[in-house]
Structures are given as C-alpha cells and as structure tokens.
Design a protein around this motif. Sequence first.
Motif, PDB file in Angstrom:
ATOM      1  N   ASP A  91      31.679  32.262  -0.293  1.00 45.09           N
ATOM      2  CA  ASP A  91      31.478  31.143  -1.213  1.00 45.09           C
ATOM      3  C   ASP A  91      31.789  29.818  -0.504  1.00 45.09           C
ATOM      4  O   ASP A  91      32.904  29.624  -0.009  1.00 45.09           O
ATOM      5  N   PRO A  92      30.847  28.893  -0.436  1.00 41.27           N
ATOM      6  CA  PRO A  92      31.120  27.605   0.239  1.00 41.27           C
ATOM      7  C   PRO A  92      32.333  26.867  -0.322  1.00 41.27           C
ATOM      8  O   PRO A  92      33.020  26.137   0.406  1.00 41.27           O
ATOM      9  N   GLN A  93      32.607  27.035  -1.614  1.00 37.48           N
ATOM     10  CA  GLN A  93      33.770  26.358  -2.209  1.00 37.48           C
ATOM     11  C   GLN A  93      35.081  26.891  -1.632  1.00 37.48           C
ATOM     12  O   GLN A  93      36.062  26.154  -1.526  1.00 37.48           O
ATOM     13  N   GLU A  94      35.101  28.181  -1.272  1.00 33.23           N
ATOM     14  CA  GLU A  94      36.313  28.741  -0.667  1.00 33.23           C
ATOM     15  C   GLU A  94      36.587  28.076   0.678  1.00 33.23           C
ATOM     16  O   GLU A  94      37.751  27.843   1.044  1.00 33.23           O
ATOM     17  N   ALA A 129      35.458  25.004   1.455  1.00 34.97           N
ATOM     18  CA  ALA A 129      35.742  23.593   1.204  1.00 34.97           C
ATOM     19  C   ALA A 129      37.196  23.376   0.780  1.00 34.97           C
ATOM     20  O   ALA A 129      37.843  22.411   1.197  1.00 34.97           O
ATOM     21  N   TYR A 130      37.717  24.287  -0.057  1.00 34.01           N
ATOM     22  CA  TYR A 130      39.100  24.166  -0.530  1.00 34.01           C
ATOM     23  C   TYR A 130      40.107  24.768   0.446  1.00 34.01           C
ATOM     24  O   TYR A 130      41.319  24.649   0.261  1.00 34.01           O
ATOM     25  N   THR A 169      40.786  27.874   0.863  1.00 29.90           N
ATOM     26  CA  THR A 169      41.437  29.091   0.372  1.00 29.90           C
ATOM     27  C   THR A 169      40.970  30.329   1.130  1.00 29.90           C
ATOM     28  O   THR A 169      41.756  31.241   1.388  1.00 29.90           O
ATOM     29  N   ALA A 209      29.521  33.384  -3.533  1.00 36.27           N
ATOM     30  CA  ALA A 209      29.399  32.485  -4.696  1.00 36.27           C
ATOM     31  C   ALA A 209      28.874  33.273  -5.882  1.00 36.27           C
ATOM     32  O   ALA A 209      28.341  34.377  -5.732  1.00 36.27           O
ATOM     33  N   ARG A 247      29.520  38.329  -8.826  1.00 37.00           N
ATOM     34  CA  ARG A 247      29.573  38.014  -7.394  1.00 37.00           C
ATOM     35  C   ARG A 247      30.030  39.268  -6.666  1.00 37.00           C
ATOM     36  O   ARG A 247      30.525  40.226  -7.287  1.00 37.00           O
TER      37      ARG A 247
END
Length: 344
Positions: free
Chosen positions: A139-142, A144-145, A147, A153, A243
């Motif tokens: 997941d790109p958000q993982e 970015a954050y 984590t 995603a 997911r």
Amino acid sequence: MLILVAGADPLKAYGVMFSGPVSSEFGITETLVRATPLLLVGLGIVISFRAGILNIGGEGQILMGAVAASAVALYFSHWPAVLLFPVVFLVGCVAGGIWGGIAGWLKARLAVNEILSTVMLNSIALQLYTYLIRGPLIDPQELAYGTGVPQTAMVPQHIWLPRLIPGTRLHVGFILAIILAAIVYIFLWRTTIGYRMRAVGAGPEASRYGGIKVEFYLVLAMALSGALAGLAGTVEVLGVHHRSLESLSAGYGFSGIVAALFGRLHPLGAIPASILMGALILGADMMQRSVRVPAAIVMAIQGLVILFVVSSDLIMRKPELLQRFWCRRGAARSKSTGEGGAKA
C-alpha cells in the motif's frame, strides 16, 4: 489439563468455546464467514481425493488466488464493476488453478509425490506472496507514513461483495459457496468428465485399460481443486479484508482438508462439515480472548477437538474397530492375569 496449566477455568473456557458461536447473531454470522473459505477449499479437496490425488497445497493456492485478484483489481480499478468483477474472479481462479495444476502435472508426467510437491509449493507461494505485499504491491500509504505494514491497498469499493446482513461481515460469498457445492456434486456424479475422474481415483490401471487418459484427469482434478482454493482467496479479499494482508489465509488450506474428510468426501456433506469447522475455529478464538488462554494452547485444544470429532465419525462408520480394540485389551488383561497366577 492444558487449560488448567494455563491458569484458567476449564468449564468457563469450554462454555465460551462451544456456546459462543451459536449464542448470538455475531457468533452465527462469523461462523458462516469462516465456513465460506473452508467450504470452497473443501470442495476442491473432494474433487482431488475423488480422482485419487491428495491436494495438501490449499494454503499456497489461496494465497496465489488472493494476490492475483488484488493485483488485477488495483491495476484496473478504473474499470466498471460489471467488467472488473468477473475478471477479478476469473484471475483468482486461474492463479490458484495454475498453482494446483503444477503439482498435478508433476504427478502425471514425472510421478512426483503430490504430497511433497504441494507442501513445497506452499512454501514457495508463501515467500512469493510475502515478497509481493511487502514490495511491488505494498500500500503506497504505508510507505508514505513510514509504517511499512505488509499489505496491499484496498481494492475498489464497487467490487466488494455485498453483505447479506447489515452490520455483520457475512457476505454473498457464502451463498456462492453453497451453489458451488451443488455444482460440484452435479459435475462429479452427473457428467462424463466427473465419472471418468472418479473412475481414475477408484482404479487408475483399470481406467487406463478402459481408454481413459489417466494423466489428463489427474492434472485436471488438481487444477480444479486449486481453482476453488484460489476462489476462496479471492472471496476473502473481496468479501472480508478488501485487500491482501499477511494473515489472510488463517490456515483455511489445511482446515479445509479436515472439513472435506469430515463431510465424507461428498460435496453436499462438506457444507455442514465446513460450518462445524467454522464454529470450532471461532469458538477457539473466543476462548482465547475471553479466558486469556495462550494461543499455542488454544491451537492444541482445537487440534484435539478436531481429532476427537474425526475419530468419532470413523468409529460410527466402523464400530467393529472399537469392538476389536476392547477384545484385544480384554485378551491382554486375561493373559497378564494368567501369567501372574502361574508365577504365584
């Protein structure tokens, strides 16, 4: 004894384990949620066992189906649901089918033991799956954050499986699994291909003498078995988790084998057997949370319950085994008593 060792109350623990899955709407619906992948995997096991080949690779086939379905759903997320939905299902089935078909081909062409090959394919699938959800598909958000949680995603919401009861996780995948059980029954007992597949399982040499292409049906049985396991992974993605993530399979590939055996290797018998297995798995989870029993002991208790359930089914079908056991025990005791008397 195991629960006592863990410092918990056995009566309370077993009360939660056996009453939890049936005492509330949450318990009943969660039982059916867990029964859905078990039934799909179990149907595949029925097909392979009926063809005389053992599929131990359900775990790997579930993961391959899930990650392939997730990848296609994310890459073509702009497609309309009417087009993307069947494509995702087809890709999940094909991915699982290919993974199962590899073991079938190795068995048919090179006489490779299918137990060894499917177990090895499970390990390969797990490594490949972990690499994909930690690397290219994370997941790109993982990232970015920062984590770094290993998961993809979320797939587009317009292809999520609808919920049967609002406020619960029970989805239409359960109805799909029930329909597929009827289709597998018709396939195995009402079609020529199914008859030949069962004939290969009953006697491969006689089938070969009768003109049946044994190798072809071995590969076909494993491919179909893997496709149903891949479908189970796809349903878990679209219906439950939305997911691919690390704990997606939850051992359904192995528990599905028990469900199929407990259902006497019959597609319709696999339905209640899968629901029972789903209740046992949920009850064990509830026991762990409510009574604070360690996870390792819960798994051991769960295995013992499954062992007793399968053993009781075997004794009910063959009561002469129990009678033979008691006769041997009585004979051994009489012999011991006689030897003791002679010595005296």
